[in-house]
Design an enzyme around this catalytic site. Structure first.
Site, PDB file in Angstrom:
ATOM      1  N   ARG A 167      42.832  14.807  35.644  1.00  0.00           N
ATOM      2  CA  ARG A 167      43.748  13.686  35.427  1.00  0.00           C
ATOM      3  C   ARG A 167      44.807  13.888  34.413  1.00  0.00           C
ATOM      4  NH1 ARG A 167      42.936   7.938  33.291  1.00  0.00           N
ATOM      5  NH2 ARG A 167      44.684   6.764  34.374  1.00  0.00           N
ATOM      6  N   HIS A 178      48.581  13.785  34.617  1.00  0.00           N
ATOM      7  CA  HIS A 178      49.450  13.104  33.555  1.00  0.00           C
ATOM      8  C   HIS A 178      50.607  13.796  32.772  1.00  0.00           C
ATOM      9  CE1 HIS A 178      46.854   9.163  33.545  1.00  0.00           C
ATOM     10  NE2 HIS A 178      47.227   9.775  34.645  1.00  0.00           N
ATOM     11  N   VAL A 220      54.736  13.496  32.899  1.00  0.00           N
ATOM     12  CA  VAL A 220      55.401  13.024  31.686  1.00  0.00           C
ATOM     13  C   VAL A 220      56.138  14.088  31.197  1.00  0.00           C
ATOM     14  CG1 VAL A 220      55.241  11.977  29.465  1.00  0.00           C
ATOM     15  CG2 VAL A 220      53.685  11.298  31.495  1.00  0.00           C
ATOM     16  N   GLY A 246      57.191  17.075  32.276  1.00  0.00           N
ATOM     17  CA  GLY A 246      56.662  18.536  32.836  1.00  0.00           C
ATOM     18  C   GLY A 246      55.349  18.832  32.267  1.00  0.00           C
ATOM     19  N   ASP A 297      53.810  20.495  30.126  1.00  0.00           N
ATOM     20  CA  ASP A 297      54.177  21.415  28.937  1.00  0.00           C
ATOM     21  C   ASP A 297      53.302  20.901  27.763  1.00  0.00           C
ATOM     22  OD1 ASP A 297      55.065  18.828  28.472  1.00  0.00           O
ATOM     23  OD2 ASP A 297      56.996  19.434  27.602  1.00  0.00           O
ATOM     24  N   SER A 316      52.687  18.146  26.704  1.00  0.00           N
ATOM     25  CA  SER A 316      53.323  16.985  25.799  1.00  0.00           C
ATOM     26  C   SER A 316      52.299  15.878  25.885  1.00  0.00           C
ATOM     27  CB  SER A 316      54.618  16.759  26.199  1.00  0.00           C
ATOM     28  OG  SER A 316      54.644  16.230  27.641  1.00  0.00           O
ATOM     29  N   ASN A 320      43.539   3.673  26.339  1.00  0.00           N
ATOM     30  CA  ASN A 320      42.835   4.135  25.193  1.00  0.00           C
ATOM     31  C   ASN A 320      41.292   4.009  25.610  1.00  0.00           C
ATOM     32  OD1 ASN A 320      41.475   1.278  24.403  1.00  0.00           O
ATOM     33  ND2 ASN A 320      41.826   1.853  22.424  1.00  0.00           N
ATOM     34  N   PRO A 339      52.336   6.725  37.892  1.00  0.00           N
ATOM     35  CA  PRO A 339      52.203   5.481  39.250  1.00  0.00           C
ATOM     36  C   PRO A 339      51.214   4.569  38.677  1.00  0.00           C
ATOM     37  CG  PRO A 339      51.248   7.590  39.719  1.00  0.00           C
ATOM     38  CD  PRO A 339      52.004   8.016  38.600  1.00  0.00           C
ATOM     39  N   HIS A 358      41.267  11.608  43.682  1.00  0.00           N
ATOM     40  CA  HIS A 358      40.432  10.415  43.541  1.00  0.00           C
ATOM     41  C   HIS A 358      38.901  10.656  44.103  1.00  0.00           C
ATOM     42  CE1 HIS A 358      43.736   7.566  42.013  1.00  0.00           C
ATOM     43  NE2 HIS A 358      43.750   8.654  41.555  1.00  0.00           N
ATOM     44  N   ASP A 413      34.856   7.494  44.339  1.00  0.00           N
ATOM     45  CA  ASP A 413      34.499   7.542  45.600  1.00  0.00           C
ATOM     46  C   ASP A 413      32.847   7.406  45.600  1.00  0.00           C
ATOM     47  OD1 ASP A 413      33.155   8.814  47.754  1.00  0.00           O
ATOM     48  OD2 ASP A 413      33.978  10.913  47.473  1.00  0.00           O
ATOM     49  N   ASP A 446      35.887  16.784  47.637  1.00  0.00           N
ATOM     50  CA  ASP A 446      35.698  16.941  48.942  1.00  0.00           C
ATOM     51  C   ASP A 446      36.654  16.112  49.828  1.00  0.00           C
ATOM     52  OD1 ASP A 446      34.425  14.515  48.859  1.00  0.00           O
ATOM     53  OD2 ASP A 446      32.523  15.270  49.375  1.00  0.00           O
TER      54      ASP A 446
HETATM   55  C1  HEM Z   1      49.098   8.399  43.436  1.00  0.00           C
HETATM   56  C2  HEM Z   1      48.998   7.669  42.511  1.00  0.00           C
HETATM   57  C3  HEM Z   1      48.156   7.580  41.600  1.00  0.00           C
HETATM   58  C4  HEM Z   1      47.612   6.497  41.122  1.00  0.00           C
HETATM   59  C5  HEM Z   1      48.237   5.272  41.193  1.00  0.00           C
HETATM   60  C6  HEM Z   1      46.516   6.662  40.101  1.00  0.00           C
HETATM   61  C7  HEM Z   1      45.597   5.801  39.074  1.00  0.00           C
HETATM   62  C8  HEM Z   1      44.698   6.056  38.588  1.00  0.00           C
HETATM   63  C9  HEM Z   1      43.933   5.030  37.985  1.00  0.00           C
HETATM   64  C10 HEM Z   1      44.460   3.609  37.642  1.00  0.00           C
HETATM   65  C11 HEM Z   1      42.658   5.762  37.631  1.00  0.00           C
HETATM   66  C12 HEM Z   1      41.629   5.094  36.721  1.00  0.00           C
HETATM   67  C13 HEM Z   1      42.039   5.181  35.304  1.00  0.00           C
HETATM   68  C14 HEM Z   1      40.761   4.661  34.578  1.00  0.00           C
HETATM   69  O1  HEM Z   1      40.587   3.448  34.726  1.00  0.00           O
HETATM   70  O2  HEM Z   1      40.235   5.102  33.375  1.00  0.00           O
HETATM   71  C15 HEM Z   1      42.797   6.931  38.033  1.00  0.00           C
HETATM   72  C16 HEM Z   1      41.935   7.888  37.826  1.00  0.00           C
HETATM   73  C17 HEM Z   1      41.826   9.344  38.278  1.00  0.00           C
HETATM   74  N1  HEM Z   1      43.104   9.924  38.771  1.00  0.00           N
HETATM   75 FE1  HEM Z   1      44.653   8.792  39.541  1.00  0.00          FE
HETATM   76  N2  HEM Z   1      46.372   8.346  40.211  1.00  0.00           N
HETATM   77  C18 HEM Z   1      47.160   8.682  41.045  1.00  0.00           C
HETATM   78  C19 HEM Z   1      47.184  10.011  41.463  1.00  0.00           C
HETATM   79  C20 HEM Z   1      46.649  10.951  40.839  1.00  0.00           C
HETATM   80  C21 HEM Z   1      46.678  12.309  41.079  1.00  0.00           C
HETATM   81  C22 HEM Z   1      47.860  13.022  41.842  1.00  0.00           C
HETATM   82  C23 HEM Z   1      45.744  13.020  40.272  1.00  0.00           C
HETATM   83  C24 HEM Z   1      45.579  14.532  40.273  1.00  0.00           C
HETATM   84  C25 HEM Z   1      45.783  15.465  40.913  1.00  0.00           C
HETATM   85  C26 HEM Z   1      44.667  12.024  40.025  1.00  0.00           C
HETATM   86  C27 HEM Z   1      43.407  12.192  39.256  1.00  0.00           C
HETATM   87  C28 HEM Z   1      42.676  11.302  38.829  1.00  0.00           C
HETATM   88  C29 HEM Z   1      41.376  11.551  38.386  1.00  0.00           C
HETATM   89  C30 HEM Z   1      40.575  13.009  38.589  1.00  0.00           C
HETATM   90  C31 HEM Z   1      40.857  10.217  37.957  1.00  0.00           C
HETATM   91  C32 HEM Z   1      39.516  10.055  37.344  1.00  0.00           C
HETATM   92  C33 HEM Z   1      39.654  10.156  35.892  1.00  0.00           C
HETATM   93  C34 HEM Z   1      38.362   9.991  35.037  1.00  0.00           C
HETATM   94  O3  HEM Z   1      37.120   9.977  35.739  1.00  0.00           O
HETATM   95  O4  HEM Z   1      38.268  10.135  33.998  1.00  0.00           O
HETATM   96  N3  HEM Z   1      45.422  10.625  40.362  1.00  0.00           N
HETATM   97  N4  HEM Z   1      43.855   7.340  38.765  1.00  0.00           N
HETATM   98  C1  NAG Z   2      40.684   1.096  22.084  1.00  0.00           C
HETATM   99  O1  NAG Z   2      41.096  -0.088  21.378  1.00  0.00           O
HETATM  100  C2  NAG Z   2      40.158  -0.795  20.676  1.00  0.00           C
HETATM  101  C3  NAG Z   2      40.885  -2.190  20.294  1.00  0.00           C
HETATM  102  O2  NAG Z   2      42.294  -1.942  20.018  1.00  0.00           O
HETATM  103  C4  NAG Z   2      39.265  -0.065  19.849  1.00  0.00           C
HETATM  104  O3  NAG Z   2      38.339  -1.094  19.268  1.00  0.00           O
HETATM  105  C5  NAG Z   2      38.570   0.926  20.514  1.00  0.00           C
HETATM  106  O4  NAG Z   2      37.698   1.846  19.743  1.00  0.00           O
HETATM  107  C6  NAG Z   2      39.565   1.871  21.248  1.00  0.00           C
HETATM  108  N1  NAG Z   2      38.934   2.792  22.120  1.00  0.00           N
HETATM  109  C7  NAG Z   2      39.056   3.947  22.115  1.00  0.00           C
HETATM  110  C8  NAG Z   2      38.331   5.113  23.007  1.00  0.00           C
HETATM  111  O5  NAG Z   2      39.852   4.758  21.231  1.00  0.00           O
END
Ligand code: HEM
Ligand code: NAG
Ligand code: NAG
Length: 331
Positions: free
Chosen positions: A62, A66, A70, A72, A74, A76, A94, A166, A196, A248, A256
């Site tokens: 992920r 990102h 954002v 490119g 790089d 950043s 956060n 997105p 995902h 999943d 998969d």
């Molecule tokens: C198509 C638009 C996409 C949207 C709207 C989206 C949105 C999200 C959101 C909301 C989460 C949950 C974050 C959280 O609650 O912590 C997530 C997790 C994740 N996304 Fe996406 N995502 C998108 C595309 C992608 C792409 C293109 C990739 C990688 C190639 C990706 C990889 C992941 C991964 C691996 C997670 C799990 C993160 C974790 O377990 O720490 N996503 N995504």
């Molecule tokens: C997220 O923000 C909350 C309050 O703003 C803070 O208490 C918490 O420790 C932060 N979590 C992380 C993982 O930095």
């Protein structure tokens, strides 16, 4: 052709290739001379980290997405993140699990820099790209050659990273436009969304679909009903905001094509996931990937390679950071 015209032609071709602002500078063998073992060094650091925490895989994947969306690819994102200034209250990320993605890059960078020849020769952006390939392969996904040669960006915005990304409430049209703005096709969008197939989401990211949908049951009708009930159990209203669930429900730890089979059954967690199947324009791609894992893997590799070319910095546009979280001091 005389040898003179030939050498002139070669010179022009050379200039064209080196001056072209595209990704022409990226190449699989970029560190062949400066750090020949970079791939195996990164891989063993990633493997070690993955053995400590499984979240390493989704968090790194992920983070790469990102980073590339954002400014490119790089690194950043590592500067702009809330990593060190974690009290950014507006940023829902956060509470995200990405910390292990940052840590993966940091550990791999330390391993690379521990080899004298390689010290400060490999960019953080490239280490992230390599680590991403490795976590995908180590969780059962395809392996592929990674193009290298990205520099680390020198611009760090404190502004929210979120505007470039997105949103889980987006439907196909918006997603398609956002991906197209980075040169990614509809097939790329569908293939990359397959990421995902591993990882977690916080309950807040989809709670509207199970509690606030404008229908009698308050449940999004594109959601499989038993799955929606399961989600309600795992994510009760007023749940602890740190609560996260597997995206999943069938094979959460394996990279998969189950993601697409889930979509066919109405088990896409976000609106953005499910709309890939609900919308007729992308449904046939979902069906293809659901029925043919090889087709999915091929499309995913092609798409993530394109993702890795977004906004690549070369020459004076960037640097090789000594510390992935901090810009180098200008001497
Ligand atoms: C198509 C638009 C996409 C949207 C709207 C989206 C949105 C999200 C959101 C909301 C989460 C949950 C974050 C959280 O609650 O912590 C997530 C997790 C994740 N996304 Fe996406 N995502 C998108 C595309 C992608 C792409 C293109 C990739 C990688 C190639 C990706 C990889 C992941 C991964 C691996 C997670 C799990 C993160 C974790 O377990 O720490 N996503 N995504
Ligand atoms: C997220 O923000 C909350 C309050 O703003 C803070 O208490 C918490 O420790 C932060 N979590 C992380 C993982 O930095
Ligand atoms: C699955 O996709 C691959 C790659 O596109 C293709 O070569 C193969 O023929 C497909 N298999 C089936 C059973 O359609």
């Amino acid at each position: 052709m005389s040898s003179q015209t030939l050498s002139l032609f070669c010179l022009l071709l050379f200039l064209l290739l080196t001056l072209s602002p595209s990704h022409a500078q990226l190449g699989v063998g970029y560190y062949h001379n400066s750090c020949p073992d970079v791939e195996s060094i990164v891989k063993s650091a990633v493997k070690q980290k993955l053995e400590q925490t499984l979240v390493t895989a989704p968090a790194t994947l992920r983070l790469f997405f990102h980073d590339c969306f954002v400014r490119g690819c790089d690194a950043s994102v590592m500067l702009a993140s809330s990593w060190k200034k974690s009290a950014e209250k507006d940023n829902p990320d956060n509470l995200s699990l990405a910390g292990d993605g940052f840590d993966t890059v940091m550990k791999a960078k330390a391993a690379v820099d521990s080899v004298p020849q390689c010290r400060n020769k490999v960019s953080c952006a490239d280490i992230l790209a390599l680590a991403t390939r490795d976590v995908i392969a180590l969780t059962g996904g395809p392996s592929y050659a990674v193009e290298l040669g990205r520099l680390d960006g020198r611009i760090s915005t404190r502004a929210s990273v979120r505007h470039h990304l997105p949103h889980p409430d987006f439907k196909l049209g918006k997603l398609k436009a956002m991906f197209a703005s980075h040169g990614l096709t509809l097939t790329d969008l569908v293939a990359l969304s397959g990421a995902h197939t591993i990882g977690f989401s916080h309950c807040s990211r989809f709670s509207k679909r199970i509690y606030e949908f404008k229908s009698k049951s308050r449940i999004d009708p594109t959601l499989n009903l038993p799955y929606a009930r399961q989600l309600q159990q795992m994510c009760p209203e007023n749940v602890d905001p740190r609560m996260a669930i597997e995206m999943d429900p069938s094979t959460p730890r394996i990279f998969d094509n189950m993601y697409y089979i889930n979509l066919q059954q109405g088990k896409g967690l976000f609106t953005s996931d499910q709309s890939l199947f609900t919308n007729a324009r992308s449904r046939n791609i979902v069906n293809l990937f659901a029925s043919n894992n090889t087709a999915f893997e091929e499309a995913f590799v092609a798409a993530i390679t394109k993702l890795g070319r977004i906004g690549v910095k070369t020459g004076k546009q960037g640097e090789i950071r000594n510390d992935c979280f901090v810009l180098n001091k200008i001497s």
